[in-house]
Design a protein around this motif. Structure first.
Motif, PDB file in Angstrom:
ATOM      1  N   ARG A 222       0.827  -1.222   0.000  1.00 30.71           N
ATOM      2  CA  ARG A 222       0.000   0.000   0.000  1.00 30.71           C
ATOM      3  C   ARG A 222       0.856   1.265   0.000  1.00 30.71           C
ATOM      4  NH1 ARG A 222      -3.886  -0.743   4.962  1.00 30.71           N
ATOM      5  NH2 ARG A 222      -5.280   0.725   3.901  1.00 30.71           N
ATOM      6  N   LYS A 223       2.163   1.081   0.129  1.00 28.76           N
ATOM      7  CA  LYS A 223       3.058   2.248   0.100  1.00 28.76           C
ATOM      8  C   LYS A 223       3.223   2.756  -1.333  1.00 28.76           C
ATOM      9  CE  LYS A 223       5.509   0.646   4.194  1.00 28.76           C
ATOM     10  NZ  LYS A 223       6.625  -0.139   4.718  1.00 28.76           N
ATOM     11  N   ALA A 224       2.867   1.911  -2.318  1.00 28.77           N
ATOM     12  CA  ALA A 224       3.047   2.289  -3.728  1.00 28.77           C
ATOM     13  C   ALA A 224       1.948   3.243  -4.175  1.00 28.77           C
ATOM     14  CB  ALA A 224       3.012   1.031  -4.589  1.00 28.77           C
ATOM     15  N   ASN A 225       2.240   3.963  -5.252  1.00 31.54           N
ATOM     16  CA  ASN A 225       1.236   4.799  -5.885  1.00 31.54           C
ATOM     17  C   ASN A 225       1.198   4.452  -7.368  1.00 31.54           C
ATOM     18  OD1 ASN A 225      -0.740   6.693  -6.055  1.00 31.54           O
ATOM     19  ND2 ASN A 225       0.634   8.452  -6.194  1.00 31.54           N
ATOM     20  N   PRO A 226       0.087   4.015  -7.937  1.00 35.31           N
ATOM     21  CA  PRO A 226      -1.216   3.852  -7.314  1.00 35.31           C
ATOM     22  C   PRO A 226      -1.256   2.658  -6.349  1.00 35.31           C
ATOM     23  CG  PRO A 226      -1.242   2.961  -9.539  1.00 35.31           C
ATOM     24  CD  PRO A 226       0.095   3.594  -9.358  1.00 35.31           C
ATOM     25  N   GLU A 262       2.735  -8.091  -7.579  1.00 33.25           N
ATOM     26  CA  GLU A 262       2.723  -8.146  -9.060  1.00 33.25           C
ATOM     27  C   GLU A 262       2.089  -6.869  -9.618  1.00 33.25           C
ATOM     28  OE1 GLU A 262       3.968  -9.773 -11.954  1.00 33.25           O
ATOM     29  OE2 GLU A 262       4.867 -10.573 -10.124  1.00 33.25           O
ATOM     30  N   ARG A 263       0.966  -6.476  -9.022  1.00 37.02           N
ATOM     31  CA  ARG A 263       0.283  -5.251  -9.465  1.00 37.02           C
ATOM     32  C   ARG A 263       1.213  -4.049  -9.346  1.00 37.02           C
ATOM     33  NH1 ARG A 263      -5.998  -4.427  -7.799  1.00 37.02           N
ATOM     34  NH2 ARG A 263      -6.826  -5.945  -9.246  1.00 37.02           N
ATOM     35  N   ASN A 264       1.922  -3.998  -8.236  1.00 38.27           N
ATOM     36  CA  ASN A 264       2.856  -2.878  -8.032  1.00 38.27           C
ATOM     37  C   ASN A 264       3.924  -2.853  -9.130  1.00 38.27           C
ATOM     38  OD1 ASN A 264       1.538  -1.968  -5.800  1.00 38.27           O
ATOM     39  ND2 ASN A 264       3.081  -2.582  -4.309  1.00 38.27           N
ATOM     40  N   GLY A 267       2.528  -1.409 -12.071  1.00 41.18           N
ATOM     41  CA  GLY A 267       1.983  -0.060 -11.877  1.00 41.18           C
ATOM     42  C   GLY A 267       0.458  -0.019 -11.927  1.00 41.18           C
ATOM     43  N   GLU A 268      -0.162  -1.159 -11.580  1.00 34.96           N
ATOM     44  CA  GLU A 268      -1.640  -1.218 -11.616  1.00 34.96           C
ATOM     45  C   GLU A 268      -2.221  -0.876 -10.247  1.00 34.96           C
ATOM     46  OE1 GLU A 268      -1.873  -4.931 -14.801  1.00 34.96           O
ATOM     47  OE2 GLU A 268      -2.562  -5.211 -12.737  1.00 34.96           O
ATOM     48  N   GLU A 273      -3.988   7.582  -9.448  1.00 32.23           N
ATOM     49  CA  GLU A 273      -2.852   7.883  -8.554  1.00 32.23           C
ATOM     50  C   GLU A 273      -2.895   9.289  -7.974  1.00 32.23           C
ATOM     51  OE1 GLU A 273       0.123   6.646 -11.274  1.00 32.23           O
ATOM     52  OE2 GLU A 273       0.330   8.621 -12.178  1.00 32.23           O
ATOM     53  N   LYS A 274      -3.824  10.115  -8.480  1.00 31.13           N
ATOM     54  CA  LYS A 274      -3.889  11.488  -7.940  1.00 31.13           C
ATOM     55  C   LYS A 274      -4.721  11.569  -6.659  1.00 31.13           C
ATOM     56  CE  LYS A 274      -3.137  13.930 -12.279  1.00 31.13           C
ATOM     57  NZ  LYS A 274      -3.658  13.014 -13.320  1.00 31.13           N
TER      58      LYS A 274
END
Ligand code: BJ8
Length: 423
Positions: A222-226, A262-264, A267-268, A273-274
């Motif tokens: 959850r630290k990733a964006n999106p 995998e999603r991270n 980039g999914e 992401e805003k």
């Protein structure tokens, strides 16, 4: 479902009220959860668990009892799961998160009391929670004033053993707590008619550590964006941790974490992401309390972390493994639990440090501090939390609410304004 009807009758549930509860729960769940887009596939398991929340899991608990194991109800993160499991028991969290049973409790308890306590007590009085009815005994604890006085009343309805949790963390408090954990182990041994061996305790220490690591993996994604998972879904996982079978739960959470990682990589995400990223901090949210997360994510924000007992406080810190003797292992358990930073402790500087660290780690744009109505410790501690966040230039909104739906419109207005401000 007819099989379960017999099981529920056997537990002595008030069938009419219980049906009403299940219908209400099904409707809320479908409203809050099933309309989400791009949910991870791994959430199917947790949807299944929810669809069977009073069915399959209760059957598993009753089967366990039939084989001679004990079912132990708990209300607080300080009650060590490792000891319950090492004594051949199963621990289930009984904190109440529903408005449904609050009026039952208010017929006996003062109204100006935390909804979590009233909801749980009301479930027992009205006989509508199969977990309560399946439990052999429950463990209360001396955390907040409301809870510790309610245990005296609850003991009239179900055997209630109370652990003394110190409210400070000095050397003498640590010694008291170590003795409390030892006394709890003796209680567990007496109830279960077993002797807890070092091997059994070591095995369960490792099991619970693995469970915590699996949830930590999900939180790390959850630290990733999106973000690869909504805050609502992440909250659900933390809530289910309190009653699902620990081995199966860990496997499923690890599978979900694989998918999210995998999603991270690709980039999914589930949201644009805003979206402003929110850290929710404060009181626990027991099932089916999804109110605040739902408001935040409906208002254009995304919850990226919970500094809460249904969040970081649950999985942060492992129990040290491979200590030589049983006494040392119990000590390791006691040491780990005293690292939980609940507002019932004074001083509680570490919780403020945690919040500031999570804001950075999860790249949060703001904090929503969540206090359950009449929870004095979190409410008062917010003064210090607010000061620290102000100093660090982190926007914060304080929400104090209960389980009723009456203030949802007002909450939405306030949360929308906050999200607009930090966008
Ligand atoms: S470790 S947060 S689970 S005590 S019941 S303190 S909300 S007035 S739940 Fe808790 Fe253990 Fe601490 Fe966690 Fe306030 Fe309500 Fe008390 Fe509560």
């Amino acid at each position: 479902m007819s099989d379960y009807n017999e099981m529920w009758k056997g537990l002595g549930l008030d069938m009419e009220r219980h049906d009403q509860l299940l219908n209400a729960l099904g409707a809320i769940y479908s409203d809050v959860y099933m309309g989400q887009k791009d949910r991870p596939k791994g959430m199917e398991y947790f949807d299944f668990v929810m669809s069977e929340v009073h069915g399959l899991r209760i059957k598993e608990l009753l089967d366990h009892k039939e084989k001679g194991g004990k079912i132990v109800g708990t209300f607080c993160l300080y009650v060590p799961d490792e000891i319950i499991l090492a004594g051949g028991g199963v621990g289930v969290g009984l904190c109440g998160g529903a408005q449904f049973s609050v009026p039952d409790a208010e017929a006996v308890l003062p109204r100006n009391l935390c909804p979590l306590i009233k909801s749980a007590f009301g479930f027992k009085l009205a006989k509508i929670c199969p977990y309560f009815e399946a439990a052999d005994f429950v463990i209360g604890e001396t955390t907040c004033d409301g809870k510790k006085k309610v245990w005296e009343l609850l003991n009239n309805h179900i055997p209630t053993y109370v652990m003394e949790i110190p409210n400070m963390k000095r050397e003498m408090d640590k010694a008291l707590w170590f003795n409390e954990v030892k006394a709890f182990m003796e209680k567990m041994e007496k109830e279960a008619g077993v002797k807890i061996t070092p091997e059994a305790l070591e095995e369960k220490i490792k099991l619970v550590n693995e469970k915590r690591k699996a949830i930590q993996r999900v939180f790390d994604t959850r630290k990733a964006n999106p973000v690869p998972i909504s805050g609502k879904d992440a909250l659900l996982i933390s809530q289910i941790a309190f009653y699902d079978n620990p081995e199966r739960f860990t496997t499923k959470v690890n599978e979900l974490a694989d998918e999210l990682e995998e999603r991270n990589k690709k980039g999914e995400g589930v949201f644009d992401e805003k979206r402003p990223r929110i850290l929710v901090s404060g009181c626990p949210m027991a099932i089916p309390n999804w109110k605040l997360h739902n408001v935040i994510e409906d208002s254009g924000g995304v919850v990226v972390c919970e500094e809460s007992c249904v969040g970081t406080r649950y999985f942060t810190h492992s129990v040290e493994e491979e200590r030589p003797t049983l006494e040392d292992k119990v000590k390791a358990v006691a040491e780990r639990y005293l690292k939980i930073n609940c507002s019932c402790f004074s001083p509680n500087e570490e919780r403020i440090d945690d919040i500031l660290r999570y804001v950075k780690d999860y790249n949060a744009s703001g904090v929503i501090h969540y206090t359950l109505q009449f929870c004095h410790t979190y409410n008062v501690e917010f003064v210090r939390v607010k000061e620290a966040l102000k100093k660090a230039n982190v926007p914060v909104l304080e929400i104090e609410t209960d389980y009723s739906e009456g203030d949802v419109g007002q909450l939405k207005t306030r949360v929308e304004a906050f999200i607009e401000q930090i966008s």
